[in-house]
Structures are given as C-alpha cells and as structure tokens.
Design an enzyme around this catalytic site. Structure first.
Site, short mmCIF file in Angstrom:
data_model
loop_
_atom_site.label_atom_id
_atom_site.label_comp_id
_atom_site.label_asym_id
_atom_site.label_seq_id
_atom_site.Cartn_x
_atom_site.Cartn_y
_atom_site.Cartn_z
N ARG A 67 9.28 26.41 13.57
CA ARG A 67 8.99 26.37 14.98
C ARG A 67 9.03 27.77 15.34
NH1 ARG A 67 12.68 24.56 18.03
NH2 ARG A 67 14.15 23.84 16.30
N TYR A 195 2.46 24.09 11.79
CA TYR A 195 3.60 23.61 11.48
C TYR A 195 4.00 22.33 12.08
CZ TYR A 195 8.64 23.25 11.07
OH TYR A 195 9.79 22.42 10.71
N LYS A 204 8.01 16.88 19.07
CA LYS A 204 8.97 17.97 19.84
C LYS A 204 8.41 18.10 21.36
CE LYS A 204 12.00 18.54 16.68
NZ LYS A 204 13.31 17.83 16.67
N HIS A 224 17.41 14.35 21.55
CA HIS A 224 17.44 14.98 20.17
C HIS A 224 18.36 14.31 19.48
CE1 HIS A 224 17.13 18.57 17.43
NE2 HIS A 224 16.32 17.67 16.68
N SER A 246 20.22 21.67 14.25
CA SER A 246 19.59 21.74 12.89
C SER A 246 20.65 22.20 11.99
CB SER A 246 18.20 22.37 13.03
OG SER A 246 18.59 23.77 13.39
N CYS A 248 22.77 20.48 10.65
CA CYS A 248 23.97 20.16 10.56
C CYS A 248 24.05 18.49 9.75
CB CYS A 248 24.84 19.93 11.88
SG CYS A 248 24.99 21.29 12.81
N THR A 251 19.50 14.04 9.29
CA THR A 251 18.93 12.80 8.66
C THR A 251 19.97 12.33 7.56
OG1 THR A 251 16.82 14.05 8.88
CG2 THR A 251 17.03 12.36 6.98
N ASP A 273 15.84 11.33 14.35
CA ASP A 273 15.54 12.73 15.13
C ASP A 273 15.56 12.85 16.64
OD1 ASP A 273 15.03 15.65 14.96
OD2 ASP A 273 13.08 15.21 15.58
N ASN A 362 12.81 26.00 4.54
CA ASN A 362 12.57 25.02 5.67
C ASN A 362 11.37 23.95 5.27
OD1 ASN A 362 12.80 23.51 8.10
ND2 ASN A 362 10.83 24.81 9.01
N ARG A 364 9.46 20.77 3.83
CA ARG A 364 9.47 19.44 4.40
C ARG A 364 9.03 18.15 3.68
NH1 ARG A 364 12.08 19.16 9.91
NH2 ARG A 364 12.63 21.41 9.97
N GLY A 489 28.63 10.73 2.45
CA GLY A 489 29.07 8.94 2.61
C GLY A 489 30.61 8.88 3.25
N ASN A 491 31.50 10.32 5.62
CA ASN A 491 31.71 10.30 7.18
C ASN A 491 31.68 8.83 7.91
OD1 ASN A 491 31.48 13.19 7.11
ND2 ASN A 491 29.23 13.01 7.03
C1 OXD Z 1 14.12 20.43 14.33
C2 OXD Z 1 13.17 19.42 13.48
O1 OXD Z 1 13.36 21.57 14.26
O2 OXD Z 1 13.63 18.15 13.56
O3 OXD Z 1 14.94 19.97 15.14
O4 OXD Z 1 12.38 19.73 12.72
MN MN Z 2 14.92 17.91 15.24
#
Ligand code: OXD
Ligand code: MN
Length: 584
Positions: A67, A195, A204, A224, A246, A248, A251, A273, A362, A364, A489, A491
């Site tokens: 982004r 992207y 987003k 978010h 991001s 952290c 997912t 997300d 990054n 994906r 796991g 957490n």
């Molecule tokens: C972000 C994403 O950048 O979800 O937050 O890709």
């Molecule tokens: Mn995101």
C-alpha cells in the site's frame, strides 16, 4: 432508461476507452478464464498441479508491492473533515489532477466490470460495490475476496445504492499513482497500482475508508478488526473482535489452534481483517465479516504459526510475489527452516541469499475463507455474531502488560485511541520505532479521527450491552531481549482470562492503567514459566507509564481543540493515579 450502474459504466468507458467490456458473473468458469488471461500476459504461472491444484503465482511490477499511503487521499469538500492524519485534496482538484491519467487508460485493454457484495449475501448489513478494472489479476482476486456477480446485481436492481470504484493499473509508475476516496459521493478512483490494498477496492478503500464514513452517518461501525469465536468447555461460543496494527499477527490469532483444546477451548474464525458492526435490537453489537477471502502475508506462515491457513492454501489460491521451488511450489522465508535448493526469487531470478529474501517480505496469499478448517459455522450468518469483547494490541518490548481490561467504555476508547506498535525489521529497517495507530485505523479512517474518537464514545452511550474492552501485548521482552510470552496457540490462555472476567470468575488487580490479571487467575499450567517471567509480563512500571503519557499528550496535540474532552480526562486520571501509586 439505463440503470444507474449502466450509466456509470458508460461514463467510465467513455473516459478510459477500453477495447472491450466484460461483465463479471463470479462463476468458476469465469475465474478460469481470468486466470487464463493472467497466464497469457506472462505475469502469472501455474503451480504444481498435484500438490497445489488450481493455485497460481503472480509476480507484480517490482515497484508495486505494498500500500502507498503517501498517495492515498481523502477528498472532502472541507479539509477539516479529512482531519490531521489523512492526506487531503479538494474533490474537483483531485479529479482534475487524476482524470488525465485515466483518459484513454484502457485503450487496447479489456475493462472488467465487477459487481460485488461486501458481507453475507442475505444479510441486511451487506452492501454492494462495483469495481471497474483493467487488470485480470484484480478481477480474479476480487472473485476470491468478495461475492461477485448475479448476487450483487440482484441485490442492486435499478437502485443507485452502490459504491462505484474505478481502477486502472495505468503505467504502474509510482509517480503517477493515486488512490482517491470521495466519501461524500461514496466514490473511489485508483490508478497506477495493482497491489491488493490499493487495487482490490472492496477491501481497504470501500470496507474501511468509505464504509467508516457511511457507518458514522448511518449508526454503525466499520473497523480494522478480526472476528473470532472462542468456544468453551460447555460448548458456548463467545465472539470477540480484535484490532492490531500490521505485523502483529492478526490473521494468526483469528485462525489459532488453541493450546487448551484438551480443556475444551477452541477458536473459530469469522474474519481476519475487517468487521462491520451494527447495534442489534437487544443492545448488543453484531459483527459481519464483509470479505469472503483472506489476503494474508506469506512470510512467517508455517504449520506452527498458522496450521489452518497452511491447510487452506493448497488449492484455489493466488500467491503474489512469493518464491518458487524447482518443483513448482510456492516458498517464503519461514515456511521451512532451510530454504530448498534452486529457488527462483519473487522477481523471477535464480535466488541467492546475497540478493535479499527469496520472497518479498510483503508477499501474499489470496484464498477463499471457507477453505480454512477453522472457519466458523456462523461466518456467513446474515444476522452477524454478537460481540462480547473488543481486543486492542500492539508490539511493545517493555511497557504494556500481557493483558489488561479497561475499567469501562471511556477508558477502553482511550486505550484504543492511544494504541501503538514498534516497527519490525521486516517492515521498515528501523527496528523499534514507535508508531501510534489508533484502533489500528490510522491509514483507514475515512474522516477526521477526532470525530472518529467522538463517535466511538457516542457508540458506548448508545449500546446497552457494549463489548468489554481489553488490551494485549504478546511481544514483551525481558532485560536480555527474550520474548516473555510464547504467543501463537498459547494466546488462547489470554482469551480464556477474558472469558473468565466476563463470567466473573477471574481476579484482576486495579492499577492506574486498568485491570491486570493476578498471576493465579491466568491458566498457565503446562507452560513451565518462571515466577519472574510471569511477574515481568504483568508488571506496570509507573515511570515507564509516566513517559508514555508524555508521548500520548504529544500525539493528542495533533487534534487540537477537536479531541474529545473525555480522552483528556482519561490522560489526567491515569497521570494522577500513577503519581499517587509511585508516592505510595
Ligand atoms: C493491511 C492488510 O495492510 O490487511 O492492513 O493488508
Ligand atoms: Mn489489514
């Protein structure tokens, strides 16, 4: 009479002048066709058909891998409405600047019209968008990330209630890249990037920036946030939504394999997300995941960090900018400890460690959500799922304890508004730089964040059963720099504490910053953690927090007199309590 949608598509076509217009129906046959076009233009490759059936590798332009916030604009009539944290241009000025880049941009190209629904198709909370794009990759990815075709057209009928999004990859030159949002018209223009976060306009651009604006007008919230269900030993499922900046592990948390499975705790994924949250007639907040797929970061993903997504990724997945093994499989740093021989890097060159990572940091995967073994049976419930807790978290080496609970809604909004995270090497090269990211929405809030904080406070007053608010930090370190908490796991132990707080069975200690677990209230058996580590994880250090409050005050100054007074009240209250706790 053309419908409002047909009229808009005509208008866009006369500006961009495509050779051909293709209306997408979202069918499997169409997906195959789009993939065929991606393969033909040389940007994409079929992966090993035996181990990764119907999976593809797409290589983007090397200047188009993330982004680009510096060219992302909120275009409102009044600058004030975009606020101090967004880039702003006046709508007409923005259109005059970017129209020449769209003028004739699709000459000799095909224009795909992608009507889509964000949210479960039958849900009253779902909304329609239409993206026009000249990229087969974008159209195919939208087919995974949203619900495309008839379902959207049927819902729309002759109405003009859709969010139009005009996308062209242009010439991919970063100098000619703009991501423009016109919230007053609910319109998006994006040019110069393919992207995901810039080009899959449902994500987003619509589901956060435009939707946050709509939500404030209409009485709901677009956040978010991941959405998960925590099943307890009695079979009851409690739903929670969590916001993290991001890098952290959002997912991974949403798809976690619980370390307390034998004790009956299990995590179900509703979304990873974005959450759209609406107050229900019973005074609870109900969440739907507007998306239909996961667009996740590949590096670091493996069977230990996220076994559910690893299982999901073996079919119907588009990988972007990962490395390729000699037998046609995708690879990225962290997938296996030792990189396989003869890798091709994300740029398509034979990989050597001297050239940097094999997969782009990054890189994906784009995968249908329903393929995750952890997907919740209610992930497409039209009514949404009732949210009992909001969780906010960042990456902090020292300050923040493993978990605390806010003392009430106002304090929780303060904790969320002051959310911050330290950057990782992978993200910037600058390790440990602190970034404030209120509600993890800094890059995604479509209006003035001072108003956004005010709206959060207002929401708490409106809901008779607002979610409880918690803050977590999986990343605290000891004096020698080692992580104190195992994460992943494990957490679930923190989620269990939250559950126990909600049913009144877990003890907490009142501190100036909130309610921190007593060591005995956490379920830590089997972890072999020393008493010092547990104390280290739960410590609230008054001098560290006093320094933090100075940083918070400096951050709040950005918003001037527009910052809601409640946030100043919280800062003052915490300062006072810290002072009395340090003199006591
Ligand atoms: C972000 C994403 O950048 O979800 O937050 O890709
Ligand atoms: Mn995101």
């Amino acid at each position: 009479m053309p419908t409002p949608l047909e009229a808009w598509v005509d208008e866009v076509a006369s500006l961009t002048r495509p050779e051909k217009i293709d209306w997408c129906d979202g069918s499997a046959a169409e997906h195959e066709r789009l993939i065929g076009e991606m393969l033909q233009d040389g940007s994409s490759f079929r992966l090993n058909e035996r181990t990764y059936p119907r999976c593809y590798l797409h290589r983007s332009d090397t200047r188009d891998v993330a982004r680009t916030e510096q060219v992302t604009f909120i275009c409102t009539r009044n600058r004030r409405d975009a606020g101090p944290t967004n880039n702003w241009m006046a709508p007409e000025e923005a259109k005059d600047k970017v129209r020449p880049l769209l003028d004739g941009a699709m000459k000799g190209r095909k224009m795909y019209v992608v009507p889509y629904v964000m949210g479960p198709a039958e849900s009253p909370y779902a909304r329609v968008g239409v993206e026009v794009t000249d990229s087969a990759y974008v159209a195919a990815s939208m087919g995974i990330m949203t619900r495309v075709g008839r379902v959207a057209l049927d819902r729309l009928g002759r109405s003009d209630e859709f969010v139009p999004g005009l996308h062209s990859i242009g010439d991919l030159d970063p100098e000619r890249r703009f991501i423009l949002h016109f919230p007053e018209e609910k319109l998006i223009w994006s040019v110069g990037s393919g992207y995901g976060g810039n080009a899959l306009l449902g994500k987003k651009c619509f589901a956060l920036r435009i939707a946050s604006w709509m939500a404030r007008q209409q009485g709901w919230m677009a956040e978010h946030m991941l959405i998960l269900g925590l099943e307890g030993p009695d079979g009851r499922v409690t739903y929670m939504a969590a916001a993290f900046p991001s890098a952290c592990g959002k997912t991974n948390l949403a798809m976690m394999v619980s370390a307390l499975e034998e004790e009956g705790y299990r995590v179900w994924t509703v979304g990873d997300d974005i959450a759209w949250l609406h107050p229900g007639p019973d005074g609870y907040l109900y969440a739907v995941n507007p998306e239909a797929g996961f667009f996740g970061v590949a590096p670091g993903t493996n069977t230990r960090t996220n076994t559910n997504v690893m299982e999901a990724l073996h079919q119907n997945t588009i990988f972007t900018n990962v490395a390729l093994t000699a037998n046609g499989e995708p690879w990225w740093e962290g997938l296996t400890e030792v990189p396989p021989e003869n890798l091709t890097d994300w740029k398509g060159k034979p990989w050597s460690p001297a050239n940097g990572p094999a997969a782009h940091p990054n890189s994906r995967y784009t995968v249908p959500a329903r393929q995750s073994p952890s997907i919740s049976p209610r992930w497409e419930d039209p009514a949404g799922v009732p949210i009992s807790a909001f969780i906010f978290g960042g990456r902090r080496a020292r300050l923040e304890p493993l978990v605390y609970e806010a003392t009430g809604w106002q304090h929780g909004v303060y904790a969320a508004a002051t959310l911050a995270s330290e950057t990782t090497a992978a993200a910037t090269g600058d390790v440990g730089v602190l970034r404030r990211d209120p509600m993890a929405m800094l890059p995604f809030c479509g209006y003035n964040m001072a108003d956004y904080f005010g709206y959060w406070l207002e929401m708490g007053r409106r809901l008779t059963h607002p979610p409880r608010i918690f803050h977590v930090n999986w990343f605290r370190r000891d004096d020698s720099g080692r992580f104190l908490w195992p994460g992943f796991g494990e957490n679930v132990r923190v989620l269990k504490w939250m559950l126990d707080r909600m049913d009144g069975s877990a003890e907490a200690r009142e501190t100036p910053i909130g309610l921190v677990p007593s060591a005995s209230s956490l379920t830590l058996d089997g972890l072999k953690m020393s008493r010092e580590s547990v104390e280290g994880l739960l410590r609230v250090d008054p001098s560290d927090w006093a320094a933090e409050l100075d940083l918070v005050k400096a951050f709040f100054e950005k918003f001037g007199a527009e910052l809601p007074r409640e946030l100043h009240e919280e800062t003052d209250r915490i300062a006072k309590q810290l002072h009395s706790s340090s003199v006591a």
